[in-house]
Design an enzyme around this catalytic site. Structure first.
Site, short mmCIF file in Angstrom:
data_model
loop_
_atom_site.label_atom_id
_atom_site.label_comp_id
_atom_site.label_asym_id
_atom_site.label_seq_id
_atom_site.Cartn_x
_atom_site.Cartn_y
_atom_site.Cartn_z
N LYS A 189 0.85 -1.19 0.00
CA LYS A 189 0.00 0.00 0.00
C LYS A 189 0.89 1.25 0.00
O LYS A 189 1.90 1.30 0.72
CB LYS A 189 -0.91 -0.02 1.24
CG LYS A 189 -1.97 1.08 1.26
CD LYS A 189 -2.85 0.97 2.52
CE LYS A 189 -3.93 2.03 2.55
NZ LYS A 189 -4.72 1.98 3.81
N SER A 225 -9.64 2.52 3.08
CA SER A 225 -8.76 3.19 2.15
C SER A 225 -7.88 2.25 1.33
O SER A 225 -7.38 2.62 0.28
CB SER A 225 -7.87 4.17 2.91
OG SER A 225 -7.01 3.46 3.79
N SER A 285 -9.64 0.13 7.30
CA SER A 285 -9.10 0.24 5.95
C SER A 285 -8.47 -1.01 5.38
O SER A 285 -8.18 -1.08 4.19
CB SER A 285 -8.07 1.38 5.88
OG SER A 285 -8.73 2.63 5.93
#
Ligand SMILES: [Mg+2]
Ligand SMILES: [Zn+2]
Lengths: 99, 503, 500
Positions: free
Chosen positions: B79, B154, B178
């Site tokens: 990420k 997210s 997330s």
């Protein structure tokens, strides 16, 4: 109704160093108002006798030994700088008060 | 050769160890897959041009007889909230476009040291603020199950990447859900460890007291394997727990045998009633509970009266900490700089830069957080929110006196359509109600696929355990995973629609 | 900028009672910074003492320096403070380019030390007790250089350059409670207070305490209230005061300035003021819009500090003697007269003399160098004597004099070199070639030349008129550019005159 006004939003923008357009101020005033009304509930539940929790797990006394590590090279330090001169970061005029 | 991208990390690792495939082959297969499908999905912000070199190095070391980690040679998606030395790190924000970190995040350094091959950086909501990955400055990521829908957020990029077989393993960060909510909407596994169980060093901070790094994978075992690599004490993170942890992969393997379910007390939260869920989500949740009950688990209703205030408390604490954490993006030392006019002062440059470089959702939360902390409001908002946090932790303590784990649907609904929530931030925030109590209390939580809703979209079930009992989550969820896959006759993702790249 | 009207100091004190308050920042001399392993080192090239934490790089996290915590506790104990059972860090949020994160990690409601008192001795031996409110831990900011414009000051500068080497250096901020009753001795008390803090941190060994380098910085709060009034007047906070004598002058100036305003019926603006060493005046700082709203909140990246009773007891047992006790002891040990000793104390040079004696010098010689030549240079240059040379250098200089390598006059030249940063006395001697010429061969050659140039003098010496030798000695000393021992030259002149 909460106390969110356009003037307050503008002031918050200046504290947070975010230039806000009039449109943004208007939109944020409305949105913040709704959100703030919602979060105002937290004050009702949490009475003063409940301890505030700033860290999720109770740690204490986490210290580092005073031993020097390898510092960044000057090149690494400046590699992302938008502007630099004489080995230093360069910014435009401050015209404010030094801390 | 069989399609290497369809293998779990565990079985790919076995083939690598046995010399049946090379890391270069495995890495190339995933790079090809990314090239084939990521144009549609947008899961990656950057694909690592050094991946094959790293893979070749692992192959060389293996050939030289070096003893390598269990996952050596397996590709890993990262990420973009995690900083990396060999790829830009933007946290999905324009203000950090092109930023190159002089150091690797601890979890990235550990993954590299264990021989994992960093294959690319995945998309995310800007600075991890959002539940849809629509708030990335670099465009959205699409849900592999339905490209008109969001992949969650997210960490939508990491979840979509593993769901679409672009990578077997990915790293995520979870501040209010997330990792888990994207897992829920993409039919994958996402684990938020105990706060302090995995180092936050090198994770671009959203809310420091809530953030945790964890694995995003397709199976519970794979998550355990990756967690074993990235977890444990890190002296660079003062909130990192010093204790040693059991092997989570081991816990998953043992759990898959199913014995753990006998006599297991599973708490179901009275204050999260089925009526608050999309019917298909509630139905999937109940079916999973029934499957576990049939294996000897006991379903116990517990009360968590303060969960309902979690959202309000979270939307004070998170923006407050974020407003401070994001103050460093000021155009002085790194990142974008906008000079609005000749002779502009530093203050004007900072304000113009942040106006141009930060997205709307980020600005909204910074303003909200600035408000919550500012003089005269601190006690009413921040102080109260911290007290709510204590109350939620007490709810957990009371609950865990009666049950071993708590189960909830991971989120109330399946993947929503693009744009559905953008204009109603409050509705979007309420969508996190099930995931964020675990962040507020610092306890571990995992989401695994529980099936499909009546709309044909995946649903996740979340298990929550007491702090430090991450291993329990791996064994319990591996047990359920085995039961469900037996029932389904394979992995849930096998039912996902084929993407353009699939023959 | 309009010049301030000042009332005479005497009249100001007659009409108003000054109330003081001080915030002193002490930089700790740890090896690394407060929150990272970057070197804490003065004088390095810009931006070379940095870790990702100092720059606030994305993903970086602070970790507390345990030594800095111990130093802070020791300082708190030396200030007579209580040590907090639980003490946390907090973020003080404000944007400024010298702050890598745009927040300073400091302490808010729960400082490491609180409620103390320090005894300060004024000239003449009066003791005043200064009440301490708190001492808290925090980190220093980077350094800005303002470029362009006429003055090098921030106003009118074209751009600024930032060096973050100082960012993250550990600080303890010591905050007093309001100080009453200083009256006409307020300026002197201000100076004596900072000197006392300096003595304390030096004897603890926790700071280099060089004001010139900013190791020790004092912000002085001054307010006046009319005689007989209970309510405190509005205060100003004067910053940027970086020498002992400036503190005294700045407090005196503020008293005179505020008194003139009050006497004229005006009101004092609550503000930050800046001290200007060059003009000897203070000027208002820009009112900052953020200054009243720092949005403090507990630092989530750092767990609290909970010092054990054992640690506190151990640090308490290791405290050096109290300043007053130490003074009495040193006065006895050194055998100075009251006047000589006061000279040292008032010069803020107690620690310097003590360290110079420890480095091998006699007390008398140490006092002579510090209160004499070094104080003279300091006055000329407007600096602090203690910043000009180290005690080790002074002791070495004195040793060179006693070994006959340097005359007094040469020693003063060597000292100038040391002050100019040319190195240790021995290095200056070597580099400048300043040693007494003890090579008889060189002296004899010069003497023979001088004697042959003045045959009449030679004859007089041979005739027994020894005082005539003075003319030759003078010529030889000149030829040796003063670097000869005059007594030895005289001996050799007489010898050569007899043998030529
Ligand atoms: Mg202060
Ligand atoms: Zn301070």
């Amino acid at each position: 109704m909460s106390e969110i006004t356009p003037e307050l939003v503008r002031h918050l923008g200046s504290l947070a160093r975010i230039e806000l357009s009039d449109d943004e101020v208007a939109r944020l005033t409305g949105q913040l108002d709704a959100i703030v009304d919602n979060i105002a509930k937290v004050a009702e539940v949490a009475t003063a006798d409940v301890a505030a929790m700033s860290h999720p797990l109770p740690l204490a006394n986490v210290f580092r030994d005073d031993v020097v590590g390898e510092p960044l090279s000057l090149e690494q330090a400046l590699q992302n700088a938008p502007d630099a001169a004489d080995g230093r970061f360069r910014v435009t005029a401050i015209m404010g008060e030094e801390q | 050769m069989a399609d290497l991208t369809r293998l779990t990390a565990a079985s790919l690792a076995e083939k690598l160890a046995a010399g049946e495939v090379s890391s270069v082959e495995a890495t190339q297969a995933h790079l090809d897959r990314i090239a084939a499908v990521d144009g549609e999905l947008g899961a990656f912000l950057h694909v690592n041009e050094h991946a094959l070199t790293a893979a070749a190095d692992i192959d060389r070391r293996r050939a030289a007889g070096e003893s390598l980690g269990a996952l050596a040679g397996v590709p890993l998606a990262i990420k973009d909230v995690l900083v990396t030395t060999d790829m830009p790190s933007t946290s999905g924000s324009r203000i950090l476009e092109g930023y190159m970190s002089p150091f690797d995040a601890t979890v990235v350094a550990r993954a590299r040291a264990a021989g994992l091959v960093a294959i690319g950086k995945t998309n995310m909501d800007e600075f991890a603020m959002g539940s849809s990955t629509e708030h990335s400055a670099f465009g959205p990521t699409r849900n592999p199950w339905d490209q008109t829908r969001v992949p969650g957020g997210s960490g939508g990029g990491s979840a979509a990447a593993v769901a679409a077989f672009e990578a077997p393993l990915a790293l995520g960060s979870d501040t209010g859900g997330s990792i888990r909510q994207p897992a829920h909407v993409t039919g994958t596994v996402g684990m938020k460890p105990t706060y302090g169980g995995v180092s936050r060093y090198g994770s671009i901070a959203l809310a420091s007291s809530l953030d945790q790094i964890g694995p995003a994978t397709r199976t519970v075992l794979d998550a355990g394997l990756l967690h074993d690599v990235i977890g444990g004490h890190d002296a660079l993170d003062a909130t990192s727990l010093a204790e040693s942890w059991p092997s989570f992969a081991q816990a998953a393997r043992e759990g898959a045998r199913g014995d753990v379910l006998k006599g297991l007390r599973i708490g179901v939260v009275r204050e999260l009633p089925d009526s608050g869920m999309q019917p298909g989500v509630a139905a999937s949740f109940r079916a999973s509970l029934a499957a576990m009950e049939a294996q000897g688990a006991e379903i116990v209703e517990i009360s968590a009266p303060h969960f309902e205030h979690g959202v309000a408390a979270y939307y004070v604490l998170m923006p407050a900490e974020a407003s401070s954490n994001l103050a460093r993006f000021d155009s002085v030392r790194f990142g974008m700089r906008v000079t609005p006019h000749a002779g502009a002062t530093v203050e004007e440059v900072m304000s113009a830069t942040r106006a141009a470089g930060l997205g709307e959702e980020v600005k909204r939360r910074i303003i909200l957080g600035t408000y919550a902390l500012s003089a005269g409001y601190y006690d009413a908002y921040y102080g109260s929110a911290q007290r709510v946090r204590t109350l939620i932790q007490r709810d957990f303590t009371d609950a865990f006196a009666q049950v071993d784990v708590i189960a909830t649907p991971t989120a109330a609904s399946t993947a929503f359509r693009f744009g559905e929530m953008v204009d109603d931030p409050l509705a979007m925030y309420l969508n996190d109600a099930t995931t964020l109590p675990a962040n507020l209390a610092g306890v571990p939580a995992i989401s695994i696929p529980s099936g499909l809703s009546d709309d044909g979209l995946p649903v996740g079930i979340q298990f929550i355990a007491p702090a430090r009992q991450d291993a329990k989550l791996y064994s319990v969820s591996a047990a359920l995973e085995a039961l469900l896959q037996d029932k389904w006759g394979g992995a849930l993702l096998d039912r996902a629609p084929r993407l353009g790249g699939d023959a | 900028m309009a010049k301030d009207k000042l009332l005479s100091f005497e009249e100001a004190i007659e009409l108003y009672e000054p109330v003081l308050g001080f915030e002193v920042h002490v930089e700790l001399n740890t090896k690394t910074k407060m929150f990272s392993d970057a070197p804490n080192e003065f004088g390095s090239d810009p931006n070379t003492n940095l870790s990702p934490v100092c720059l606030g790089l994305p993903g970086s996290l602070p970790v507390v320096n345990g030594t800095a915590v111990r130093y802070s506790i020791s300082l708190g104990l030396a200030l007579g403070c209580q040590i907090a059972e639980t003490s946390g860090f907090a973020r003080k949020n404000y944007f400024y380019p010298d702050l890598g994160k745009n927040y300073q990690i400091s302490q808010a409601d729960d400082p490491i030390a609180f409620e103390g008192a320090v005894e300060v001795e004024l000239a003449g031996g009066d003791i005043v007790t200064i009440p301490i409110e708190r001492a808290h831990m925090e980190e220093d900011a980077g350094k800005l250089t303002h470029v362009g414009g006429a003055t090098g000051r921030i106003q009118g500068a074209e751009y600024s350059l930032v060096d973050y080497n100082r960012a993250g250096v550990p600080l303890v901020e010591i905050v007093t409670k309001p100080i009453f009753g200083a009256e006409e001795r307020a300026p002197e008390l201000a100076k004596a207070y900072v000197q006392t803090i300096r003595d304390i941190v030096i004897s603890l060994g926790i700071s280099d305490a060089k004001m010139e380098r900013g190791n020790l910085r004092c912000d002085a709060n001054v307010s006046l209230r009319p005689r007989g009034q209970e309510k405190l007047g509005t205060r100003t906070e004067t910053k940027n005061v970086n020498s002992m004598r400036s503190i005294e002058r700045a407090v005196r100036y503020e008293i005179q300035r505020q008194a003139a305003i009050l006497k004229a019926g005006g009101t004092i603006t609550q503000e930050t003021r800046h001290w200007h060493e060059d003009t000897g005046a203070t000027s208002p700082g820009r009112p900052k819009s953020d200054a009243d709203d720092y949005r403090y909140f507990p630092e989530p990246d750092l767990p609290p500090v909970q010092p054990s009773a054992e640690l506190i007891a151990q640090l308490r047992a290791a405290l050096p003697e109290k300043p007053a006790v130490r003074r009495r002891r040193l006065m006895g040990e050194w055998g100075f007269t009251e006047l000589e000793f006061q000279d040292v104390v008032n010069g803020g040079l107690l620690s310097e003399v003590e360290a110079t004696v420890a480095a091998g010098s006699s007390p008398a010689a140490a006092r002579k160098w510090w209160t004499g030549e070094l104080t003279r240079i300091a006055n000329v240059e407007g600096r602090e004597a203690s910043d000009l040379a180290t005690p080790e250098h002074v002791a070495q200089l004195q040793a060179l004099v006693e070994a006959g390598t340097l005359t007094d006059k040469l020693a003063r030249q060597v000292l100038e070199g040391v002050v100019a940063g040319e190195g240790s006395p021995q290095q200056v001697v070597d580099a400048r070639g300043l040693a007494v010429v003890s090579d008889d061969g060189a002296l004899i050659a010069a003497i023979d030349d001088a004697l042959q140039a003045q045959p009449d003098v030679l004859q007089k010496i041979r005739d027994g008129k020894v005082q005539a030798a003075g003319a030759v000695i003078g010529a030889v000393m000149k030829a040796m550019r003063g670097q000869a021992d005059a007594a030895r030259v005289r001996e050799l002149v007489l010898e050569r005159a007899a043998s030529l």
